[in-house]
Motif scaffolding. Structure first.
Motif, mmCIF file in Angstrom:
data_model
loop_
_atom_site.group_PDB
_atom_site.id
_atom_site.type_symbol
_atom_site.label_atom_id
_atom_site.label_comp_id
_atom_site.label_asym_id
_atom_site.label_seq_id
_atom_site.Cartn_x
_atom_site.Cartn_y
_atom_site.Cartn_z
ATOM 1 N N GLN A 56 -25.661 36.975 28.756
ATOM 2 C CA GLN A 56 -26.669 37.222 27.735
ATOM 3 C C GLN A 56 -27.067 38.692 27.685
ATOM 4 O OE1 GLN A 56 -29.911 34.516 28.378
ATOM 5 N NE2 GLN A 56 -28.845 32.834 27.389
ATOM 6 N N GLN A 57 -26.926 39.366 28.810
ATOM 7 C CA GLN A 57 -27.325 40.774 28.854
ATOM 8 C C GLN A 57 -26.362 41.628 28.057
ATOM 9 O OE1 GLN A 57 -27.660 42.314 32.822
ATOM 10 N NE2 GLN A 57 -28.652 44.198 32.165
ATOM 11 N N ASN A 58 -26.907 42.501 27.231
ATOM 12 C CA ASN A 58 -26.088 43.393 26.433
ATOM 13 C C ASN A 58 -25.444 44.466 27.306
ATOM 14 O OD1 ASN A 58 -26.582 42.191 23.913
ATOM 15 N ND2 ASN A 58 -28.541 43.248 23.753
ATOM 16 N N ALA A 59 -24.161 44.729 27.059
ATOM 17 C CA ALA A 59 -23.446 45.741 27.829
ATOM 18 C C ALA A 59 -23.889 47.150 27.429
ATOM 19 C CB ALA A 59 -21.940 45.589 27.602
ATOM 20 N N PHE A 64 -23.398 54.484 24.908
ATOM 21 C CA PHE A 64 -22.938 53.372 24.087
ATOM 22 C C PHE A 64 -23.564 52.066 24.570
ATOM 23 C CE2 PHE A 64 -19.628 55.689 21.855
ATOM 24 C CZ PHE A 64 -19.345 56.733 22.709
ATOM 25 N N SER A 65 -24.088 51.297 23.639
ATOM 26 C CA SER A 65 -24.641 49.994 23.981
ATOM 27 C C SER A 65 -24.346 49.024 22.852
ATOM 28 C CB SER A 65 -26.146 50.090 24.234
ATOM 29 O OG SER A 65 -26.809 50.531 23.075
ATOM 30 N N VAL A 66 -24.404 47.752 23.174
ATOM 31 C CA VAL A 66 -24.143 46.740 22.153
ATOM 32 C C VAL A 66 -25.367 45.861 21.984
ATOM 33 C CG1 VAL A 66 -21.654 46.732 22.562
ATOM 34 C CG2 VAL A 66 -23.120 45.076 23.769
ATOM 35 N N ASN A 67 -25.435 45.255 20.803
ATOM 36 C CA ASN A 67 -26.415 44.212 20.525
ATOM 37 C C ASN A 67 -25.610 42.952 20.236
ATOM 38 O OD1 ASN A 67 -28.491 42.557 19.817
ATOM 39 N ND2 ASN A 67 -29.163 43.752 18.051
#
Lengths: 118, 112
Positions: A56-59, A64-67
């Protein structure tokens, strides 16, 4: 069959600003991997970030990050503090996690061309 | 650690000819996949080899074939080339495909 859609053919951002690239996908599977790849003019596809669907945790990888919204089947990429070197074509990709022995393939979206303005 | 090496980088062939492209994966990677990239169709999966066996294949005609050697190096062959085969052919290798794939710089094939 799985499909991946990137609805923004082109995006632009000012250097040091933040930009978000969109990606949606369609699948009936519950376990899979999602990737963002970057392809600069050198043509080599470079892995930017990956996400496992069961997490569940966003990388996050540096700027750079994701939703990752599993229920909505959405996987957007946020680039913070954009740099000139971030200019490239960005591809969202899906891979089933059915198992290594069943083979594997990446299903890619159409790509988003990101321009970074100085 | 050397990356994925594809040769040649550029190739020009005539319709009807055949062509062989080569891919050397990262040392220790046993999975090698091939993709075709065109402006019209985007990135499409061709096939994947693992330990010398093809274990996945995309929707391409039989003119497209491949193989993998005992050292994991892979070749793909396209016979009876058509103008539509002009594309960038990308090879990717993986140790554990869930971790992602490392791509080469591709071979740009032009069919005239």
């Amino acid at each position: 069959a799985q499909t991946v859609t990137q609805s923004q053919p082109e995006m632009s951002v000012q250097e040091a600003e933040t930009v978000t690239l969109s990606c949606t996908y369609d699948t009936s599977e519950s376990d899979y991997y999602l990737f963002w790849y970057k392809q600069p003019p050198s043509r080599q596809m470079i892995l930017v970030i990956r996400q496992e669907a069961y997490k569940q945790q966003n990388a996050t990888e540096n700027r750079f990050s994701v939703n990752f919204q599993k229920a909505a089947k959405s996987f957007s990429l946020k680039i913070s503090d954009s740099q000139l070197g971030d200019a490239a074509m960005y591809f969202c990709a899906y891979r089933s996690a059915r198992g290594e022995t069943s083979g594997s393939r990446l299903t890619f979206g159409e790509g988003t061309q990101l321009t970074v303005n100085p | 650690k050397a990356g994925v090496t594809q040769t040649p980088r550029y190739l020009i062939k005539t319709r009807g000819q055949q062509v062989t492209l080569s891919c050397s994966p990262i040392s220790g990677h046993r999975s090698v996949s091939w993709y075709q990239q065109t402006p019209g169709q985007g990135l499409q999966f061709l096939f994947e080899y693992f330990s010398e066996t093809q274990r996945n294949k995309g929707n391409f005609p039989g003119r497209f074939s491949g193989r993998q050697f005992s050292n994991s190096r892979s070749e793909m062959n396209v016979s009876t080339l058509e103008l539509g085969d002009s594309a960038l052919y990308l090879c990717a290798s993986s140790l554990n495909s869930g971790r992602g794939y490392t791509f080469g710089s591709g071979t740009r094939l032009t069919v005239v």
